[in-house]
Design an enzyme around this catalytic site. Structure first.
Site, PDB file in Angstrom:
ATOM      1  N   ASP A 152      35.925  88.850 -37.660  1.00  0.00           N
ATOM      2  CA  ASP A 152      36.208  88.564 -36.262  1.00  0.00           C
ATOM      3  C   ASP A 152      34.882  88.633 -35.515  1.00  0.00           C
ATOM      4  O   ASP A 152      33.922  89.234 -35.993  1.00  0.00           O
ATOM      5  CB  ASP A 152      37.205  89.596 -35.721  1.00  0.00           C
ATOM      6  CG  ASP A 152      37.557  89.354 -34.269  1.00  0.00           C
ATOM      7  OD1 ASP A 152      37.645  88.177 -33.890  1.00  0.00           O
ATOM      8  OD2 ASP A 152      37.732  90.325 -33.526  1.00  0.00           O
ATOM      9  N   LYS A 153      34.788  88.004 -34.345  1.00  0.00           N
ATOM     10  CA  LYS A 153      33.508  88.003 -33.629  1.00  0.00           C
ATOM     11  C   LYS A 153      33.425  89.130 -32.611  1.00  0.00           C
ATOM     12  O   LYS A 153      32.679  90.082 -32.785  1.00  0.00           O
ATOM     13  CB  LYS A 153      33.272  86.650 -32.941  1.00  0.00           C
ATOM     14  CG  LYS A 153      31.906  86.565 -32.237  1.00  0.00           C
ATOM     15  CD  LYS A 153      31.698  85.228 -31.570  1.00  0.00           C
ATOM     16  CE  LYS A 153      32.444  85.126 -30.266  1.00  0.00           C
ATOM     17  NZ  LYS A 153      31.863  86.026 -29.215  1.00  0.00           N
ATOM     18  N   THR A 154      34.228  89.031 -31.565  1.00  0.00           N
ATOM     19  CA  THR A 154      34.124  89.992 -30.473  1.00  0.00           C
ATOM     20  C   THR A 154      34.561  91.376 -30.928  1.00  0.00           C
ATOM     21  O   THR A 154      35.670  91.558 -31.433  1.00  0.00           O
ATOM     22  CB  THR A 154      34.989  89.533 -29.286  1.00  0.00           C
ATOM     23  OG1 THR A 154      34.640  88.197 -28.943  1.00  0.00           O
ATOM     24  CG2 THR A 154      34.788  90.435 -28.086  1.00  0.00           C
ATOM     25  N   PHE A 177      47.483  86.737 -19.179  1.00  0.00           N
ATOM     26  CA  PHE A 177      46.695  85.896 -20.091  1.00  0.00           C
ATOM     27  C   PHE A 177      47.495  85.642 -21.367  1.00  0.00           C
ATOM     28  O   PHE A 177      48.095  86.554 -21.943  1.00  0.00           O
ATOM     29  CB  PHE A 177      45.371  86.578 -20.448  1.00  0.00           C
ATOM     30  CG  PHE A 177      44.574  85.798 -21.467  1.00  0.00           C
ATOM     31  CD1 PHE A 177      43.837  84.687 -21.083  1.00  0.00           C
ATOM     32  CD2 PHE A 177      44.581  86.172 -22.801  1.00  0.00           C
ATOM     33  CE1 PHE A 177      43.108  83.963 -22.012  1.00  0.00           C
ATOM     34  CE2 PHE A 177      43.860  85.451 -23.733  1.00  0.00           C
ATOM     35  CZ  PHE A 177      43.119  84.344 -23.336  1.00  0.00           C
ATOM     36  N   ARG A 189      29.346  83.562 -23.424  1.00  0.00           N
ATOM     37  CA  ARG A 189      30.784  83.353 -23.304  1.00  0.00           C
ATOM     38  C   ARG A 189      31.055  82.855 -21.895  1.00  0.00           C
ATOM     39  O   ARG A 189      30.708  83.526 -20.917  1.00  0.00           O
ATOM     40  CB  ARG A 189      31.557  84.639 -23.575  1.00  0.00           C
ATOM     41  CG  ARG A 189      33.054  84.428 -23.518  1.00  0.00           C
ATOM     42  CD  ARG A 189      33.811  85.597 -24.062  1.00  0.00           C
ATOM     43  NE  ARG A 189      35.239  85.346 -24.057  1.00  0.00           N
ATOM     44  CZ  ARG A 189      36.145  86.213 -24.469  1.00  0.00           C
ATOM     45  NH1 ARG A 189      35.761  87.382 -24.945  1.00  0.00           N
ATOM     46  NH2 ARG A 189      37.428  85.922 -24.434  1.00  0.00           N
ATOM     47  N   ASP A 217      37.118  82.747 -29.684  1.00  0.00           N
ATOM     48  CA  ASP A 217      36.182  82.324 -28.644  1.00  0.00           C
ATOM     49  C   ASP A 217      35.895  80.827 -28.738  1.00  0.00           C
ATOM     50  O   ASP A 217      36.323  80.138 -29.660  1.00  0.00           O
ATOM     51  CB  ASP A 217      34.883  83.126 -28.768  1.00  0.00           C
ATOM     52  CG  ASP A 217      34.189  83.281 -27.423  1.00  0.00           C
ATOM     53  OD1 ASP A 217      34.520  82.524 -26.500  1.00  0.00           O
ATOM     54  OD2 ASP A 217      33.323  84.162 -27.311  1.00  0.00           O
ATOM     55  N   ASP A 253      38.623  94.167 -35.564  1.00  0.00           N
ATOM     56  CA  ASP A 253      38.798  95.377 -34.752  1.00  0.00           C
ATOM     57  C   ASP A 253      40.265  95.740 -34.570  1.00  0.00           C
ATOM     58  O   ASP A 253      40.583  96.681 -33.865  1.00  0.00           O
ATOM     59  CB  ASP A 253      38.125  95.208 -33.389  1.00  0.00           C
ATOM     60  CG  ASP A 253      38.651  93.998 -32.631  1.00  0.00           C
ATOM     61  OD1 ASP A 253      39.563  93.341 -33.145  1.00  0.00           O
ATOM     62  OD2 ASP A 253      38.139  93.707 -31.532  1.00  0.00           O
ATOM     63  N   GLY A 254      41.161  95.000 -35.207  1.00  0.00           N
ATOM     64  CA  GLY A 254      42.568  95.365 -35.187  1.00  0.00           C
ATOM     65  C   GLY A 254      43.363  94.786 -34.035  1.00  0.00           C
ATOM     66  O   GLY A 254      44.581  94.829 -34.058  1.00  0.00           O
ATOM     67  N   ASP A 278      43.977  90.930 -35.289  1.00  0.00           N
ATOM     68  CA  ASP A 278      43.691  90.660 -36.693  1.00  0.00           C
ATOM     69  C   ASP A 278      44.653  91.360 -37.647  1.00  0.00           C
ATOM     70  O   ASP A 278      44.433  91.342 -38.856  1.00  0.00           O
ATOM     71  CB  ASP A 278      42.253  91.101 -37.021  1.00  0.00           C
ATOM     72  CG  ASP A 278      41.240  90.537 -36.047  1.00  0.00           C
ATOM     73  OD1 ASP A 278      41.325  89.338 -35.778  1.00  0.00           O
ATOM     74  OD2 ASP A 278      40.380  91.288 -35.559  1.00  0.00           O
TER      75      ASP A 278
END
Length: 1308
Positions: free
Chosen positions: A536-538, A667, A723, A789, A921-922, A925
């Protein structure tokens, strides 16, 4: 008269024949009908149906009913076999059902046989129960049911006693029989309509719309209807029953391993091997006790975790106004509960239809940031749509999550409709996955069973040899049985499972020391085979927090100059800053702002203040008191502060800047946007503000408000890794009231917007990221980025962190679904200068080992990478299935991926035979972490339960550590398995040789070998820590690989040769004789005994003490130590053995002890071990034989196998995985290596062996093609792809795999 009579006779005869013909034809037709009916009945009886189709629990189900004669036969067989047949049927559920039951239809089944449809194909059995209920389905209306009739029933199945308490209140209604069975805490009910069992999840089963949830389900259920539904859904609890110790003990003892140990102990007791049998009993008791303690502790921990807040008191609505207190265990789908103002732990899954809640969902998502849940829409398109838990998760309160606080106005209560209860809830599904995990699918364990079968085959040979030899020597029948069975216990070592588990346990402890916690230890070995890791990225590759880099406002359809700060005085009254201050989901918890980190950064950058109404204000004021944001007082210029007139104006200006948030649309990751409806103080109309992904926001804005340079500006920012978030605004009609706004759908609000500009956020890469990714790439482990993203931002981060190197091209695959009679298509965009992107149809060159394809295709210097968005990925999966694997093979960046798409990507990689790791980071994911072979969560919260591994460090440095330990544990498993196999074979050889002279090893000799040598060595050789760095080579994953088999076979032959040599030499010695207690070969002259032959001493019926026994005992003892040292490999996967000081001390101590008792005999030791004194010269000869044995073992393993064969034949991905060598490296030595490799590969039949892994085959096929990758700006149409594939399908003599890989794409 006669004629008439004859005529009548002829007529009657014809009539009779006609009737006979008709009867015959009728009979034939009846037979045909019976045949067809019988065939259909037979098909019905043998039917196999699918339950839970398309779900993770999908299974095949078939029905059975008891068969008396089969049960009698099984009973007789069980008595004759001493209960072993029952054990076999217990271990094999399929056999257990089929041997006692006959096939029947599912409707009439008493027992169902279940088989999973996944790759594991597990068998389960379940008993069918019957309950009496007023209806057959939980959502049937009781009003239509007739009364005062009871079913007759056939009485075959017992009525469930669980529901007897409810029968009294339903006694006036017709009760029907409902068949069901329970599997893994889930009930499946019989449905007459579909003629199959089905699962009832909850309110979603009736396909209820959002609007009807408000209108028809908002008043709650009557007590009678609640009790009726509870018959089907059961108590609302996630019941983790902690089994009793007796039940756990029986289940543990019935393990095949312990049954075999029990068999061995009984056998040894018959042989009077009491000491060794007692030692095994003691070890087994310790092992069982430890296992029971661990299992019990895990059950208790899980029970405590689940039961902590599972039973609470709740307020349940009975009608529009009646509210009563009840226990949460009584809740059923359809109940309406009141959420208290101070919050609660949710006992069920419920959808919010009135009010707002602030919820902490860390238990499920791993994200500790509170989430705002709003009421379910009741009007518009959203209101008409069917409620779906995944699509409407922003309105759903999940079981186990913590409602921190609620918002209610004018005395209205916050209410929610119960959707799911018990194990059907999200938390229940999570607990089920822990209680009933899928088996670990790893080749090592399959090969271990095959290897054990080989050992059983060797034992069978020894078994037959022993029987034949004993009969020839006229040995008593009892002795023949005991000794022949003893061979089996020698060849198959009872301590093998415990010894193999030791390496995993030690690795788990080492991982814990570096902050990596594991809930599935068997997966540690799988980590050693990882060849692709998705990140994952962020929060994983980059920092969690975002910093505001600047803002870029747009006015009148063009961009203004960028600003670095949003809190400037000149900007405070702008619509842009107002949107930043209001379009968020922040809330105050105990006086502190809380919410999404991005929202926090954005709001804090404005400098505004957020104020929320108190409970008293919301209760007293009928007009709604919304959340209010306002700028700070110090924004007024100082010149105004000295003027009293301007001071009064300041208050009015300040109040005019106050903005109340009237409604919020949270969101949505699917929509990639959020919006709010606000009202500025003193203004009659309302405004809508929108925030989200720039592409999405731009599509919702009026075209003339979007700057012409929008695309170029956005690309410029995203290329730099920023971003970017876009803002938009819309002034709503004045006639819109608060009540109207509450009922409007977001689609009505989020349209015809005015583009306001861009917020540029900086997401810094973590310091450890680049180094870790570089280390993984050097280790031949592919790395992917899977993020939600923006595409260009993800590509920029991929370049910055080293996933994509500067000289490598990135090709964006932009796929669109079919539209307006146009087929689905993929457009290939090159992100670099397209004129120079591809020269001369540049394609990927794959370097392979010459002469062998057994190695893995390299992760070489790739010339290109694919980048795919989530939308394109979905289109490609649906319309271009033939391209999916081609694309994924070279794709590195996956952007805008939804959580379920991340899981799909993992599944695609696994279908290509990759061993997949996932690090996240959970937050979004969880599905991918659970699906991957090795999921690593960087979150320490409760959501990490879904992941096999959890790291306490918040960066990806844990990934190389885990892979290193996985490789070390895998090699340790191989080492221990090889050692235990050699131990069995060495002891087998010794016993077979001694059987030839009617001798055997003594009780204490077995005890010394098995306890002092084998167990200490097996448990200490597993202590080698992992090697300090990751190397390009991966350890083998199979015990049946050529290198490992050669290693084992060469050592077996070596040990056999040297044992036979010692056995034959001792019989040739001049002092050799039949040993008696009076014999003293150490002091008596050799000539006296030169002509004597060794026969069984009648006073020593076991004939343990003799010269052959003593010689073989010494030789075999040293052989155990030699193979242990040889097999205890160090570099490149483990630290060298000399750093394992406990193992080295053990080996040195045992060598010293054995040499001491051999060269300097101790009478007490000799008597204990039942060894005899032999001349000193023979002892020296034995030492020489042992040295020769150790040298041969070392040379064969290290020199021939590890250096020659591994380097030239079994190296797998040796050359393909290393960086490209320079031209100076092509020395004569390299040429010789290649020549030798070709010769040896031909010798071992590996020259033309195709790779087994699908991704390697695909890479080879792409190497031969010329149409891949596509040209810049090329377009691939789905129709062209299908036509080219259909053309290939009619081509003769083409291999199917080859045809698929060579399918050409028509590029436009």
């Amino acid at each position: 008269m006669i004629r008439s009579v004859c005529g009548l006779q002829r007529a009657s005869k014809q009539t009779f024949m006609q009737q006979l013909n008709h009867a015959g034809s009728d009979l034939i037709q009846q037979r045909e009908r019976r045949h067809r009916f019988g065939t259909s009945e037979k098909m019905k009886v043998n039917e196999v149906k699918i339950i839970s189709p398309g779900l993770e629990d999908e299974m095949e189900v078939s029905g059975y009913r008891p068969c008396l004669w089969k049960m009698i036969l099984v009973g007789v067989g069980a008595v004759c076999s001493g209960g072993l047949l029952l054990l076999l049927l217990y271990w094999l559920p399929e056999w257990g059902v089929k041997s006692t039951c006959t096939h029947t239809t599912l409707k009439d089944a008493h027992t169902v046989l279940l088989r999973t449809t996944d790759e594991f194909r597990q068998w389960f059995r379940a008993k069918v129960h019957v309950m009496l209920a007023p209806g057959k389905k939980p959502f049937d209306s009781l009003a239509s049911q007739p009364e005062n009739q009871l079913p007759n029933g056939d009485g075959d199945l017992g009525v469930s006693a669980v529901h007897e308490d409810y029968y009294g209140q339903f006694s006036h209604r017709q009760l029907v029989q409902v068949h069901y069975f329970v599997h893994h805490s889930t009930r499946y009910y019989w449905n007459d309509v579909i003629q199959n069992f089905e699962l009832y999840k909850g309110l979603e089963d009736v396909n209820v719309s959002c609007a009807s949830l408000h209108s028809e389900h908002s008043s709650g259920l009557s007590k009678t209807l609640q009790d009726y539904r509870r018959l089907f859904f059961g108590e609302n609890e996630i019941a983790v029953r902690v089994p009793s110790l007796l039940k756990l003990l029986v289940k543990e003892v019935l393990n095949p391993f312990y049954i075999f140990q029990l068999f061995s102990i009984i056998l040894w007791s018959f042989e009077d091997y009491y000491y060794y049998a007692s030692a095994i009993v003691f070890m087994s008791i310790i092992s069982i006790a430890t296992s029971l303690y661990t299992i019990k502790k895990q059950y208790v921990m899980l029970h405590d975790m689940v039961a902590a807040h599972s039973v609470v008191r709740v307020s349940v609505c009975r009608g529009n106004k009646d509210i009563e207190q009840a226990m949460s265990t009584e809740l059923v789908p359809g109940d309406v509960i009141v959420i208290p103002a101070n919050g609660m732990i949710m006992p069920c899954d419920a959808v919010l239809f009135r009010g707002t809640c602030i919820v902490n969902e860390s238990m499920l998502t791993g994200e500790s940031v509170p989430v705002t849940k709003t009421s379910l829409p009741s009007a518009g398109e959203e209101g008409a749509s069917s409620y779906n838990m995944d699509e409407h998760k922003k309105h759903t309160l999940y079981c186990g999550t913590h409602v921190i606080q609620t918002r209610f106005y004018a005395g209205e209560l916050v209410k929610a409709v119960v959707v799911r209860t018990g194990f059907s809830t999200e938390k229940g599904q999570l607990v089920r996955s822990i209680l009933y995990p899928k088996p670990t699918d790893f080749k090592l364990y399959h090969d271990a069973y095959l290897f054990l079968l080989c050992l059983v085959g060797v034992a069978g040979i020894g078994f037959i040899y022993t029987i034949v030899l004993s009969i020839m020597n006229k040995v008593p029948a009892k002795t023949i049985i005991i000794e022949s069975l003893d061979i089996v216990t020698i060849t198959v070592p009872p301590a093998l499972p415990a010894a193999m588990t030791a390496g995993i346990v030690y690795a788990q402890r080492r991982l814990k020391r570096v902050g990596i916690f594991c809930i599935s230890p068997q997966r540690i070995n799988m980590c050693g085979q990882l060849n692709v890791v998705c990140f994952d990225k962020t929060g994983t590759l980059t920092e969690d927090g975002l910093d505001l880099w600047g803002i870029h406002r747009a006015e009148d359809g063009s961009f203004c100059s960028p600003d670095s700060e949003a809190a400037k005085d000149s900007l405070v009254n702008t619509t842009f800053v107002a949107c930043m201050a209001t379009c968020h989901s922040l809330t105050k918890i105990e006086g502190e702002l809380s919410g999404d980190p991005l929202d926090l950064k954005m709001f804090s950058a404005t400098g505004w203040i957020l104020e929320e109404p108190t409970e008293e204000e919301t209760a007293l004021h009928n007009p709604i008191m919304p959340t209010v944001v306002r700028p700070p007082k110090h924004i007024t210029p100082e010149s105004h502060q000295s003027n009293p007139l301007t001071q009064s104006m300041e208050l009015s200006e300040l109040s005019a800047c106050e903005i109340g948030i009237v409604r919020q649309f949270p969101f949505s990751s699917a929509l990639q946007r959020m919006s709010v409806v606000v009202r500025r103080l003193g203004v009659k109309h309302m405004d809508a503000f929108l925030k989200g992904a720039p592409e999405v926001v731009a599509s919702l804005c009026r075209q003339h408000t979007i700057p012409q340079t929008f695309t170029e500006t956005l690309e410029a920012y995203t290329r730099q890794g920023f971003r970017v978030i876009a803002l938009a605004h819309r002034q709503l009609e004045s006639k819109l009231s608060w009540h109207k706004v509450q009922s409007l759908s977001r689609d009505v609000i989020e349209t015809n917007m005015e583009f306001l500009g861009l917020i540029i956020m900086q997401n810094k890469i973590k310091p450890e990221t680049a180094g870790v990714l570089c280390e993984l790439q050097r280790a031949n482990i592919r790395t992917l980025m899977v993020t939600g993203d923006n595409m260009l931002t993800a590509i920029s981060v991929a370049r910055d962190c080293g996933m994509v190197r500067p000289h490598e091209k990135v090709i964006i695959a932009d796929a669109v679904p079919p539209k307006d009679f146009q087929p689905a298509s993929i457009t290939w965009y090159y992100t670099e200068n397209q004129a120079q992107a591809v020269k001369d149809n540049e394609i990927l060159e794959i370097e392979l080992d010459e002469g062998t394809w057994d190695g893995e295709v390299s992760q070489q210097e790739q010339s290109y990478h694919f980048a795919v968005s989530g939308k394109a990925f979905a289109v490609i999966l649906e319309y271009f299935p033939q391209l999916v694997q081609k694309l994924v093979l070279r794709a590195t960046v996956f952007a805008r991926m939804a959580p379920d798409q991340k899981t799909q990507l993992v599944e695609v990689l696994q279908s290509m035979d990759y061993t997949v790791g996932m690090c996240g980071d959970g937050a979004n994911d969880c599905g991918a972490l659970k699906r991957a072979h090795s999921g690593i969560s960087l979150s320490e919260l409760e959501a990490s339960v879904a992941s096999p591994f959890t790291s306490s460090t918040s960066n990806i440095s844990c990934v190389p550590n885990l892979i290193r330990e996985g490789r070390a544990a895998l090699i340790t498993s191989f080492c221990v398995f090889k050692f235990m196999a050699l131990y069995s074979i060495i002891q087998f050889i010794s016993v077979i040789l001694l059987y030839s002279v009617l001798s055997n090893l003594g009780d204490f000799q077995f005890l010394f070998i098995d306890l002092i040598i084998i167990l200490t060595i097996a448990f200490t050789m597993s202590l080698n820590p992992a090697w300090k760095e990751l190397v390009w080579r991966r350890p083998p994953s199979s015990l049946i690989s050529g290198q490992l088999l050669c290693s084992v076979l060469t050592q077996i032959l070596t040990c056999l040769v040297f044992q036979v040599l010692a056995f034959l030499l001792v019989r040739q010695q001049s002092w050799y004789e039949t040993w008696t207690p009076q014999s003293d070969a150490c002091n008596v002259s050799r000539s006296i005994f030169s002509l004597r032959v060794n026969v069984t001493d009648p006073q020593n019926h076991k004939n343990i003490r003799n010269y052959e026994n003593t010689s073989l005992f010494y030789i075999s003892a040293f052989q155990y130590l030699a193979v242990a040292i040889v097999f205890s490999k160090g570099k490149p996967f483990r630290q060298p053995s000399y750093k394992n000081w406990l193992f080295m001390l053990t080996c040195i101590g045992l060598y010293t002890f054995l040499l001491l008792i051999m060269l300097h005999p101790f009478p007490a030791v000799d008597n204990f071990l039942e060894i005899v004194c032999v001349p000193h010269d023979w002892r020296v000869t034995l030492v020489i034989i042992m040295i020769g044995n150790a040298a041969a073992s070392f040379l064969l393993e290290i020199l021939i196998l590890d250096i020659i064969l591994w380097r030239l034949v079994f190296r797998g991905n040796h050359r393909a995985c290393r960086p490209a060598e320079s031209s100076s490296a092509h020395t004569p030595q390299v040429a010789n290596d290649r020549w030798a490799s070709s010769v040896l590969s031909w010798l071992f039949c590996r020259r033309h062996k195709a790779p087994k892994a699908l991704y390697m085959q695909l890479a080879l096929e792409l190497q031969e093609g010329s149409e891949w990758p596509p040209q810049p700006s090329a377009v691939t149409y789905a129709s062209d792809l299908k036509s080219s594939i259909s053309d290939l399908n009619v081509t003769a003599n083409q291999n199917s795999t080859q045809a698929k890989s060579e399918a050409s794409l028509k590029l436009v």
